[in-house]
Design an enzyme around this catalytic site. Sequence first.
Site, PDB file in Angstrom:
ATOM      1  N   TYR A 148       0.840  -1.206   0.000  1.00 39.65           N
ATOM      2  CA  TYR A 148       0.000   0.000   0.000  1.00 39.65           C
ATOM      3  C   TYR A 148       0.873   1.252   0.000  1.00 39.65           C
ATOM      4  O   TYR A 148       0.639   2.185  -0.769  1.00 39.65           O
ATOM      5  CB  TYR A 148      -0.913  -0.030   1.226  1.00 39.65           C
ATOM      6  CG  TYR A 148      -1.878   1.137   1.310  1.00 39.65           C
ATOM      7  CD1 TYR A 148      -3.015   1.174   0.522  1.00 39.65           C
ATOM      8  CD2 TYR A 148      -1.649   2.179   2.202  1.00 39.65           C
ATOM      9  CE1 TYR A 148      -3.917   2.236   0.606  1.00 39.65           C
ATOM     10  CE2 TYR A 148      -2.536   3.245   2.300  1.00 39.65           C
ATOM     11  CZ  TYR A 148      -3.667   3.269   1.502  1.00 39.65           C
ATOM     12  OH  TYR A 148      -4.549   4.321   1.598  1.00 39.65           O
ATOM     13  N   LYS A 152       1.256   4.316  -2.696  1.00 41.16           N
ATOM     14  CA  LYS A 152       0.987   5.695  -2.316  1.00 41.16           C
ATOM     15  C   LYS A 152       2.229   6.576  -2.483  1.00 41.16           C
ATOM     16  O   LYS A 152       2.114   7.758  -2.823  1.00 41.16           O
ATOM     17  CB  LYS A 152       0.465   5.756  -0.884  1.00 41.16           C
ATOM     18  CG  LYS A 152      -0.940   5.175  -0.729  1.00 41.16           C
ATOM     19  CD  LYS A 152      -1.972   5.963  -1.531  1.00 41.16           C
ATOM     20  CE  LYS A 152      -3.395   5.566  -1.186  1.00 41.16           C
ATOM     21  NZ  LYS A 152      -4.400   6.376  -1.916  1.00 41.16           N
TER      22      LYS A 152
END
Length: 235
Positions: A148, A152
């Site tokens: 993740y 990002k």
Amino acid sequence: MARHPARHPARHLVTGAGSGIGALLAERLRSRGDELVLLARSEARAADLGAAHPGASVLVADLADPAALEELALPGRLDSVVHAAGVVDLGPVAELSAASWQEQLAVNLVAPAVLTARALPALRAARGTVVMVNSGAGLVAHADWSAYAAAKHGLRALADSLRAEEAPHGVRVSSVYPGRTATPMQERVHAQEGREYDAGAWIDPATVVDAIVHVLDLAPDATVPDLTIKPGPRA
């Protein structure tokens, strides 16, 4: 803060409008008379979004399949594109599957890149704004957040490059980095962490929406490249 002076009503393309920050943002924009273009991953979800946001134009495309976004028929003018969709699957690098990596990178990074590229002519026509709803994980990566956070961090790089490229066309690009926010995604994260979830301990999603709307409504003489939002002190 003054609204964008050029055209009314403004038209916004919003992803992730089915839940959390995206849903609340879509409600806020619609309630003030703006036009919405929303994305749904299936026809069934499109019907749900249409019912939840009357008057919105709903397009069907699965962000997990970014190539499909290249075929979308978008309006000729967009005052903004707000990337609020996201998926998270926690786990140590030693255990994350290739499928988990691929999904998180596709939805959280590749899809925003492809969709933004597809929307650029409409954004340039309106001298519009791109808002990447990033995360604190886009600034600092912790254990079990590798996939993740990698997506990002990549989204931050995408925004930085896009900002430099599109400034001559009048398109503004902002990254918003909310800390932990009381959304259904945060509840799922707590479940993956094996922790009890208390929505009151985290940022109200309405606060994040306030910040996004501020960025969208910013007068044309300024831009907000990066905006970090952290949970405030608790009594």
